[in-house]
Design an enzyme around this catalytic site. Structure first.
Site, PDB file in Angstrom:
ATOM      1  N   SER A   1       0.842  -1.189   0.000  1.00  0.00           N
ATOM      2  CA  SER A   1       0.000   0.000   0.000  1.00  0.00           C
ATOM      3  C   SER A   1       0.885   1.250   0.000  1.00  0.00           C
ATOM      4  O   SER A   1       1.694   1.427  -0.907  1.00  0.00           O
ATOM      5  CB  SER A   1      -0.962  -0.047   1.187  1.00  0.00           C
ATOM      6  OG  SER A   1      -1.971   0.925   1.052  1.00  0.00           O
TER       7      SER A   1
ATOM      8  N   GLU B   1      -9.316  -5.289  -4.126  1.00  0.00           N
ATOM      9  CA  GLU B   1      -8.589  -4.304  -3.326  1.00  0.00           C
ATOM     10  C   GLU B   1      -9.530  -3.439  -2.486  1.00  0.00           C
ATOM     11  O   GLU B   1      -9.574  -3.533  -1.275  1.00  0.00           O
ATOM     12  CB  GLU B   1      -7.747  -3.413  -4.243  1.00  0.00           C
ATOM     13  CG  GLU B   1      -6.539  -4.103  -4.858  1.00  0.00           C
ATOM     14  CD  GLU B   1      -5.345  -4.181  -3.921  1.00  0.00           C
ATOM     15  OE1 GLU B   1      -5.478  -3.756  -2.754  1.00  0.00           O
ATOM     16  OE2 GLU B   1      -4.291  -4.658  -4.355  1.00  0.00           O
TER      17      GLU B   1
ATOM     18  N   HIS C   1      -7.824  -5.503   0.157  1.00  0.00           N
ATOM     19  CA  HIS C   1      -6.588  -4.745   0.312  1.00  0.00           C
ATOM     20  C   HIS C   1      -5.868  -5.157   1.596  1.00  0.00           C
ATOM     21  O   HIS C   1      -6.473  -5.261   2.663  1.00  0.00           O
ATOM     22  CB  HIS C   1      -6.920  -3.252   0.353  1.00  0.00           C
ATOM     23  CG  HIS C   1      -5.744  -2.342   0.342  1.00  0.00           C
ATOM     24  ND1 HIS C   1      -4.904  -2.214  -0.742  1.00  0.00           N
ATOM     25  CD2 HIS C   1      -5.263  -1.481   1.284  1.00  0.00           C
ATOM     26  CE1 HIS C   1      -3.967  -1.324  -0.471  1.00  0.00           C
ATOM     27  NE2 HIS C   1      -4.154  -0.872   0.754  1.00  0.00           N
TER      28      HIS C   1
END
Length: 495
Positions: free
Chosen positions: A199, A319, A405
């Site tokens: 990320s 995600e 995610h």
């Protein structure tokens, strides 16, 4: 009672600043809470990191340091234990206890939107990777307005060649310099360093790849769900898409707390800098400072200016499954420039408006940019490996329709026990595979080996990736390429 009183002496090593006393746990030795830079407090708030001061005698390295100042995390297991402090520039090292030197070094950069997270979380414990023959380093770096902030009064204090604004990135580079200088003490090879992150940590990795200051400090890179088409904000001029400069953002914040002078800003309690939270994708924390980061990632890759190192890049299958393009947020705005025809074409590719709403933000922010960076890096002649993570445990309660995610992190670290819910044999197999691919890549710049399914190199087999599935890793053509092609055309038109 310390371990040294009940068994073999605690391990001791000498680094540039002094002697560290770590801990041995079976096959792995760890050294935690190691300062890699001076505490960035008082007059060093909003200054480039300074060298860590030396110490006399032995320094205990049996406990992690404080996490950096940050708002509540909302339960993210990547945050780590309290306390938190501005004095947070520490790192943690895990290394095989029985060393056949030199070992590859893997430096983890945590995510959290550059607002949350740390290198101290149990999720990122490096022991299980170290058992595979690598040295693992996890890093704390300044977050939020302490790490990504500028103001005209601060700029006026700086010398002409002094960097500003991008302090979190400066910290990460300082940590890599510390690793270069001290890796050998831990049995690590300073000439074989892999940076990997997820990320915002992956966004940091791609910025390291284009950073003049980071060149030569690492030799492989892994970017897990790290954007790629995002636009940074310069210190003293508007962004390329018209948003205010970092200094203008800093002035706007300073007005809310009644600060006009640099001394006023440095006198603020750190907690006062947390509200309102800076916006990661909106540009508050993605900084083009002109020295550590000089341009946007996509532009640098397109021009062939990225580091010529082997790269793993990839995303998860669902995600931002909860995010809708109609939401009032920077992520919700990224489809706003679609023409009516482009939108109609995308609706058709997604099987209707419902499919579009469910998946387009993930594709716009993560999936197409990852494929795009992979294409550019491979085109520039560098080994490239693209992946898609689609492992979903039976115990996953989220209605995501895939891997959400950040859900790949416990698999990469082979730390399934940290997720707080039961994990099965297929998850253990997936963790064994991912940790194996990642550590093999760190060792030789190619993730293949040990009878695992062959991961196609993206330059040799264009648009083929490795998908991590519940049934195991599988090489295949990039899924949903028709959607990604339409998004690529959209980006080409607007940029």
């Amino acid at each position: 009672m310390s371990p040294s009183e009940t068994g073999p002496p605690d391990p001791r090593i000498a680094v540039e600043q002094g002697v560290l006393v770590g801990r041995r746990d079976g096959e792995v030795t760890s050294f935690k809470g190691v300062p890699y830079a001076a505490p960035p407090v008082g007059p060093l708030r909003w200054r480039a990191p300074q060298a860590a001061p030396p110490w006399n005698g032995d320094r205990d390295a049996g406990q992690v340091g404080a996490i950096c100042i940050q708002p509540p995390s909302g339960g993210d297991p990547g945050v780590g234990p309290l306390p938190m402090s501005e004095d947070c520039l520490t790192l943690n090292v895990w290394t095989p206890a029985e060393r056949a030197e030199p070992r590859p070094v893997m430096v983890w950069i945590h995510g959290g939107g550059f607002n949350n997270g740390s290198g101290t979380a149990a999720l990122y414990d490096g022991a299980n990777l170290a058992k595979r023959g690598v040295v693992v380093v996890t890093v704390n770096y300044r977050l939020g307005r302490l790490g990504f902030f500028d103001h005209p009064a601060l700029a006026a204090e700086r010398a002409e060649d002094e960097p500003g604004g991008n302090y979190g990135m400066m910290d990460i580079v300082a940590a890599l310099e510390w690793v270069r200088d001290n890796a050998a003490a831990f049995g690590g090879d300073a000439r074989n360093v892999t940076v990997f992150g997820e990320s915002a940590g992956a966004a940091a990795v791609t910025r390291l790849m284009i950073s003049p200051e980071a060149r030569g400090l690492f030799h492989r890179a892994v970017a897990q769900s790290g954007l790629g088409r995002d636009t940074g904000v310069p210190l003293d001029r508007p962004s390329a898409i018209g948003g205010p400069s970092l200094q203008a953002r800093g002035e706007a914040f300073a007005r809310t707390v009644g600060a006009t002078l640099a001394a006023d800003l440095r006198a603020l309690p750190a907690e006062a800098l947390l509200r309102p939270a800076p916006n990661f994708y909106g540009g508050d924390n993605l900084v083009i400072d002109g020295q550590f980061v000089t341009e946007d990632v996509e532009a640098a890759f397109a021009a062939g200016r990225e580091a010529p190192v082997p790269l793993i890049v990839g995303t998860n299958s669902a995600e931002f499954w909860w995010m809708r393009p109609s939401e009032i947020s920077p992520y919700g705005a990224i489809d706003d420039a679609l023409t009516s025809q482009e939108r109609a074409n995308l609706y058709a590719a997604y099987g209707g408006e419902d499919g579009y709403r469910a998946h387009v933000v993930s594709d716009l922010a993560f999936n197409e940019p990852a494929r795009h960076l992979a294409r550019l890096h491979a085109r520039n002649g560098h080994p490239t490996y693209l992946y898609r993570f689609d492992v979903v445990p039976d115990s996953n309660p989220e209605p995501s329709g895939g891997a959400t995610h950040a859900s790949e992190r416990p698999y990469v670290f082979d730390n399934l026990h940290t997720v707080g819910r039961p994990m099965g044999e297929r998850d253990e197999r997936a963790a064994e595979a991912m940790a194996g691919y990642w550590t093999t890549f760190a060792a030789k710049g190619n993730p293949n080996g040990d009878d695992r399914p062959v991961w196609p190199e993206f330059g040799a087999e264009r648009d083929r990736l490795l998908e991590f599935t519940n049934a195991g890793p599988e090489a295949k053509v990039v899924p949903f390429a028709d959607r990604l092609d339409l998004i690529e055309a959209y980006y080409d038109r607007i940029r």
